[in-house]
Design a protein around this motif. Structure first.
Motif, short mmCIF file in Angstrom:
data_model
loop_
_atom_site.label_atom_id
_atom_site.label_comp_id
_atom_site.label_asym_id
_atom_site.label_seq_id
_atom_site.Cartn_x
_atom_site.Cartn_y
_atom_site.Cartn_z
N ILE A 32 0.87 -1.17 0.00
CA ILE A 32 0.00 0.00 0.00
C ILE A 32 0.91 1.21 0.00
CG2 ILE A 32 -1.82 1.25 1.23
CD1 ILE A 32 -2.51 -1.46 2.58
N THR A 33 0.99 1.92 -1.11
CA THR A 33 1.95 3.02 -1.24
C THR A 33 1.29 4.23 -1.88
OG1 THR A 33 2.73 2.25 -3.41
CG2 THR A 33 3.90 1.42 -1.48
N ASP A 34 1.80 5.41 -1.50
CA ASP A 34 1.40 6.68 -2.12
C ASP A 34 -0.11 6.90 -2.08
OD1 ASP A 34 4.08 7.60 -3.18
OD2 ASP A 34 3.93 5.64 -4.13
N CYS A 35 -0.71 6.66 -0.92
CA CYS A 35 -2.15 6.88 -0.73
C CYS A 35 -2.38 8.04 0.23
CB CYS A 35 -2.82 5.62 -0.17
SG CYS A 35 -2.82 4.22 -1.32
N ASN A 36 -3.50 8.73 0.02
CA ASN A 36 -3.91 9.80 0.92
C ASN A 36 -5.27 9.44 1.50
OD1 ASN A 36 -4.25 12.18 2.29
ND2 ASN A 36 -4.59 13.44 0.48
N PHE A 37 -5.32 9.13 2.78
CA PHE A 37 -6.54 8.74 3.46
C PHE A 37 -7.13 9.97 4.13
CE2 PHE A 37 -3.67 5.18 3.21
CZ PHE A 37 -4.48 4.14 2.76
N ARG A 59 3.76 2.41 2.74
CA ARG A 59 4.88 3.35 2.55
C ARG A 59 4.40 4.61 1.82
NH1 ARG A 59 10.91 1.46 1.07
NH2 ARG A 59 11.93 3.34 1.84
N ASP A 60 4.96 5.75 2.24
CA ASP A 60 4.69 7.02 1.58
C ASP A 60 3.20 7.32 1.53
OD1 ASP A 60 7.42 7.72 0.98
OD2 ASP A 60 7.38 6.22 -0.61
N CYS A 61 2.53 7.14 2.65
CA CYS A 61 1.10 7.42 2.75
C CYS A 61 0.85 8.56 3.73
CB CYS A 61 0.33 6.17 3.20
SG CYS A 61 0.30 4.84 1.97
N GLY A 80 -5.56 -17.19 13.50
CA GLY A 80 -4.73 -16.61 12.45
C GLY A 80 -3.59 -15.79 13.01
N TYR A 81 -3.08 -14.88 12.21
CA TYR A 81 -1.93 -14.06 12.60
C TYR A 81 -1.87 -12.82 11.73
CZ TYR A 81 -0.08 -16.49 8.51
OH TYR A 81 0.07 -17.01 7.24
N VAL A 82 -1.18 -11.81 12.24
CA VAL A 82 -0.72 -10.68 11.43
C VAL A 82 0.75 -10.52 11.77
CG1 VAL A 82 -0.93 -8.24 10.88
CG2 VAL A 82 -2.99 -9.55 11.45
N LYS A 83 1.62 -10.72 10.79
CA LYS A 83 3.06 -10.66 11.05
C LYS A 83 3.79 -10.03 9.87
CE LYS A 83 3.89 -15.41 9.44
NZ LYS A 83 4.39 -16.76 9.81
N ASN A 84 4.98 -9.58 10.16
CA ASN A 84 5.85 -8.98 9.15
C ASN A 84 5.16 -7.80 8.45
OD1 ASN A 84 7.81 -10.93 9.73
ND2 ASN A 84 7.01 -12.32 8.17
N VAL A 85 4.86 -6.78 9.25
CA VAL A 85 4.26 -5.55 8.74
C VAL A 85 5.30 -4.44 8.86
CG1 VAL A 85 2.44 -3.82 9.06
CG2 VAL A 85 1.93 -6.26 9.37
N ARG A 86 5.49 -3.68 7.78
CA ARG A 86 6.39 -2.53 7.80
C ARG A 86 5.62 -1.29 7.40
NH1 ARG A 86 10.90 -3.26 3.87
NH2 ARG A 86 9.33 -4.40 2.69
N VAL A 87 5.75 -0.25 8.21
CA VAL A 87 5.11 1.03 7.93
C VAL A 87 6.23 2.07 7.88
CG1 VAL A 87 3.40 2.72 8.67
CG2 VAL A 87 3.03 0.28 9.13
N LEU A 88 6.47 2.64 6.71
CA LEU A 88 7.66 3.45 6.47
C LEU A 88 7.28 4.78 5.82
CD1 LEU A 88 9.87 0.68 4.78
CD2 LEU A 88 9.66 1.15 7.22
N ASP A 89 7.95 5.84 6.24
CA ASP A 89 7.91 7.12 5.53
C ASP A 89 6.48 7.64 5.35
OD1 ASP A 89 10.71 6.75 5.20
OD2 ASP A 89 10.35 5.60 3.37
N CYS A 90 5.71 7.62 6.43
CA CYS A 90 4.30 8.02 6.37
C CYS A 90 4.02 9.19 7.31
CB CYS A 90 3.39 6.85 6.74
SG CYS A 90 3.38 5.49 5.54
N LEU A 124 8.27 8.09 10.72
CA LEU A 124 6.85 8.46 10.71
C LEU A 124 6.66 9.82 11.37
CD1 LEU A 124 5.26 5.07 11.80
CD2 LEU A 124 5.81 5.85 9.49
N ASP A 125 5.75 10.62 10.82
CA ASP A 125 5.42 11.93 11.38
C ASP A 125 3.98 11.87 11.89
OD1 ASP A 125 4.91 14.54 12.01
OD2 ASP A 125 5.51 15.36 10.07
N LEU A 126 3.84 11.84 13.21
CA LEU A 126 2.52 11.89 13.85
C LEU A 126 2.31 13.23 14.55
CD1 LEU A 126 3.21 8.74 13.62
CD2 LEU A 126 1.64 8.45 15.52
N SER A 127 3.14 14.22 14.22
CA SER A 127 3.19 15.45 15.01
C SER A 127 1.94 16.31 14.87
CB SER A 127 4.42 16.27 14.62
OG SER A 127 4.34 16.67 13.26
N SER A 128 1.14 16.10 13.84
CA SER A 128 -0.07 16.91 13.67
C SER A 128 -1.29 16.28 14.34
CB SER A 128 -0.36 17.12 12.18
OG SER A 128 -0.67 15.88 11.56
N SER A 129 -1.08 15.20 15.06
CA SER A 129 -2.20 14.49 15.68
C SER A 129 -2.92 15.35 16.72
CB SER A 129 -1.72 13.21 16.35
OG SER A 129 -2.77 12.59 17.04
#
Length: 197
Positions: A32-37, A59-61, A80-90, A124-129
């Motif tokens: 999932i890349t280059d998205c604006n939510f 990445r880049d979202c 089940g499971y959720v594993k090996n998740v990377r969240v980068l440059d968002c 990651l930039d969460l500073s505007s939260s």
């Protein structure tokens, strides 16, 4: 399944119990890349993940004031499971990992509690939260064999006076996680070990 509505990606789901436990077909290698939510419940992985989800890259979202920001979620009945998740440059406003959801669990529970493990959150930039509650709010499962494990947060910018909450987790590392005024956030830990910050 990727759910789109009016051109927006809302969630990522794969099977739910009991069908997901019986079929056991995982979903892997998701990008999932280059998205604006703009708005919605959150950028969600789960909770319908009984077949398992792995190798996800976000990445880049950018995300606006979503209800739960970027979230990984499940219930102990789903398996089940959720594993090996990377969240980068968002640019995000909140990160949440949930293990207790008031959901209908759709029939017979899985034989095993889900596993959440091996996540990387970097640059990651969460500073505007402006969210209420912790900017990073993570909850593993209470079962000692199913704690949230092996999570790295590095180079994360938080709003002033931010808090970080860690519950039922092991081996979580926070490196260069700072607020806008270059202070460390306030950490609250519960039933967790090997948490470094």
């Amino acid at each position: 399944m990727l759910l789109f509505y009016r051109g927006r990606l809302y969630c990522y789901k794969i099977w739910e119990n009991p069908e997901g436990n019986r079929i056991g077909k995982p979903t892997r290698r998701v990008r999932i890349t280059d998205c604006n939510f703009i708005k919605g419940h959150g950028i969600s992985i789960g909770s319908e993940m009984s077949g398992g989800v792995s190798d996800v890259l976000v990445r880049d979202c950018q995300a606006g004031p979503l209800l739960h920001g970027l979230q990984i979620k499940g219930t102990k009945q789903r398996g089940g499971y959720v594993k090996n998740v990377r969240v980068l440059d968002c640019q995000l406003q909140q990160i949440t990992i949930f293990s207790k959801l008031p959901y209908n669990n759709d029939g017979q529970a899985a034989p095993e509690i889900p596993t959440f493990s091996d996540y990387v959150f970097n640059n990651l930039d969460l500073s505007s939260s402006k969210q209420k509650g912790p900017a990073i709010d993570i909850h593993g499962f209470e079962d000692p064999n199913h704690k949230l494990r092996n999570v790295i947060f590095s180079d994360v910018l938080l709003p002033a006076n931010a808090t970080v909450s860690v519950n039922d987790a092991e081996d979580v590392i926070f490196t260069n996680v700072l607020t806008k005024d270059e202070s460390k956030p306030t950490y609250t830990l519960k039933d967790s070990k090997n948490i470094r910050y």
